[in-house]
Design an enzyme around this catalytic site. Sequence first.
Site, PDB file in Angstrom:
ATOM      1  CG  ASP A  98      -2.141   0.825   1.145  1.00 43.31           C
ATOM      2  OD1 ASP A  98      -2.295   1.802  -0.061  1.00 43.31           O
ATOM      3  OD2 ASP A  98      -3.003   0.749   1.940  1.00 43.31           O
ATOM      4  CG  ASP A 133      -6.071   5.497  -2.687  1.00 40.99           C
ATOM      5  OD1 ASP A 133      -5.088   4.886  -2.752  1.00 40.99           O
ATOM      6  OD2 ASP A 133      -7.117   5.373  -2.118  1.00 40.99           O
ATOM      7  CB  CYS A 283     -12.959 -20.561  18.456  1.00 43.24           C
ATOM      8  SG  CYS A 283     -11.844 -20.706  17.180  1.00 43.24           S
ATOM      9  CB  CYS A 285      -8.747 -21.974  15.328  1.00 47.87           C
ATOM     10  SG  CYS A 285      -8.052 -21.206  16.896  1.00 47.87           S
TER      11      CYS A 285
HETATM   12  N1  GUN Z   1      -6.532   1.174   3.416  1.00 45.81           N
HETATM   13  C1  GUN Z   1      -7.805   1.194   3.679  1.00 45.81           C
HETATM   14  N2  GUN Z   1      -8.352   2.230   3.055  1.00 45.81           N
HETATM   15  C2  GUN Z   1      -7.482   2.359   2.141  1.00 45.81           C
HETATM   16  C3  GUN Z   1      -7.848   3.310   0.880  1.00 45.81           C
HETATM   17  O1  GUN Z   1      -8.932   3.972   0.572  1.00 45.81           O
HETATM   18  N3  GUN Z   1      -6.784   3.582   0.066  1.00 45.81           N
HETATM   19  C4  GUN Z   1      -5.541   2.918   0.422  1.00 45.81           C
HETATM   20  N4  GUN Z   1      -4.447   2.961  -0.872  1.00 45.81           N
HETATM   21  N5  GUN Z   1      -5.422   2.337   1.192  1.00 45.81           N
HETATM   22  C5  GUN Z   1      -6.298   1.697   2.153  1.00 45.81           C
HETATM   23 ZN    ZN Z   2      -9.820 -19.974  18.128  1.00 42.03          ZN
END
Ligand code: GUN
Ligand code: ZN
Length: 675
Positions: A98, A133, A283, A285
């Site tokens: 990201d 963005d 759970c 797991c």
């Molecule tokens: N992570 C959570 N929401 C967003 C988003 O709207 N854009 C980007 N680039 N990363 C995110």
């Molecule tokens: Zn669990």
Amino acid sequence: MAPKLNTFEVLKRSALGRIGRFRTAHGNIETPTILPVINPNLIGEPGNLSPQEIKKEFRADAVITNSYIIWQSDELKEKALSDGVQKLIGFDGAVMTDSGTFQMYMYGDVQVEPLEIVKFQRDIGSDIGTILDLFTKPDEDREKAESDIEGTFERGQGSVGVKGDMALAGTIQGGVYPDLRSLAAKRMSSLDFDVHPIGGVVPIMESYRYKKLTEVILAAKRELNPARPVHLFGAGHPMVIPLAVALGCDLFDSASYAKFAAQGRMMFADSTRFLKDLDDLPCSCPVCSGHTIQELKSLDKATQTKMLARHNLHVTFKALRQARQAIYEGTIWELAERSLHDHPRLNRALESIYTEPELQERREPTAGRRFFYTCPTSMQRPLVRRFKQRFIERYRPRTKYLLIGFMGNLEARKPYGTAFADDIRKLRAVSDADIMFMSYYGPVPLELDEVYPIAQSLVPDVHQLPKDVQEKLKDEFEKFSHDNEYQMAVMYDGDTTILDVENWYDDVPMRTHVFDRVLAVSDFQFGNAATDAMFPKKDDMNWVTNEVKIKTSRKTGKIRNVIVEGEHILSMRAHDGLFTLKQDGAKRILAGTKAPTNRLVVNDDSVPFNKEGKSVFAPFVISADPDLRPMDECIIVDGNDEFVAVGRMRLAPDEIEFFKTGIAAEVRSGSDDED
Ligand code: GUN
Ligand code: ZN
């Protein structure tokens, strides 16, 4: 020919959900899946799951990390540039990055230029990078949302030019405004992106606005290039996964598993709870089955955090696997509806999950194995709409005289006809009436009672429903009778009806009931023109019956094979009551109908392969009948409308042109094959 990198292929589908494969230089990502978030600053810290542990324990194909955090640290930056991001974080698989947008949202600002962070992601060898963005918060007005879309688009234009070999994710923003989400999706689809995240949704999910979430996902899906995987940014709670998968989200990411763990919280399919508030572990797991609640509670903080993170990822992956299995089974709508019943605040999403009916109908496969009702909203599913629509448009009455409706205990024994076998036998002895069952689907003619989804469904009996539902159904029955100009239409009322009917008829015209069923299913599946092309006709309402041989199963009486003038043209599948088209049937349809009816046109490079029985790949398709749907039988032809093969659609016609790889239709038998 090795498939190109950064391409997406759809293997299986249900609702808008799909089992897909995205190819990267570090392996394929099988979707839908979640990319666990790796914080590069926390690698090796106590209490933190390492990327290798994640790979080993969860068999994750891919993880996501944040390039902005790496970029900000001289040490991390240098190592990433020299060794690559996979080495830096120690993950042997695909790594998505990201861009810093989320930091901008959290802290108001970032210190990096939009193009610089894209180039940086490219240079550290990210498999999927993300543009910087502009995050639109849910409380922003339209003007701000519009200008963020514009700004994001401009950044996207620059970013695609510098992506190099990296796949690039172009985020769809648009705030809470569905029309702006559609606009953003349309504009971003026009650029050379490889993945489309839906962004700006974290605060929408955090406030449980799932109805709004549904609306913005659907609005984006409507305009997005279907050949690119859709990533739901910041979603990774098992609570949202069934819904989001059904709506067509392929990728998820979430830091929640680690963040919640650090706060001592455990995620479940219907909630998030503090470990300290639990009295038992609901759970199974590996973490929860390997510890008692007391043991978990008394662990040192770091060990406990790690255990909770493992639990959290286990329940998340479980939700994904359930969603995947539901896609294979064709039951993802059912799973999504049920998940919305799990929490009162999610319930309202039911109001909007079926609000893109055209898109949803086009994408929905025509064949399947089961249809389970979960609540009245289930009856808005695309399959139900399609059944009603095809019934109205394609069903042809077999008599002009009498229509008889059955209302009653329909659902206990399927198909409907068997539940009323005795009454039907009596009616047939004294009339040539058309028979309809008043089901929750609306009127269903006897001839279609074995067709998917009618015979494969569990829905309430109409006579148990409120009076107004029953009245509406009777109105539909009246309208059908009126539109089709029956002389009479009555509801069946036992022996009194038989006596009445007996009095109305002087003599009883002949009907060939098995053939009627063949014709009705063929009409429903292939359309009236195709049916008329396959079966020779005497006049408007009558077919030449002596040329038609119908082989039925000796055990069940069900239709197996249909032979016309010595040619085997159709076989009926027992599990969904629909036909498999044989070569001779396909050739009859080609000879007797105009293009594009039931056709998939391929180019000359493809023809020899398809003749040998090999699948049709999307890039070789020239055009397709817009009425075809995934899983429909199709006739593969060349550019001169000459027969090549018969097969089964895998993509919807309007999607095919977008796919750079993958199968558009499976070929069952090509003209070089024995049929
Ligand atoms: N992570 C959570 N929401 C967003 C988003 O709207 N854009 C980007 N680039 N990363 C995110
Ligand atoms: Zn669990």
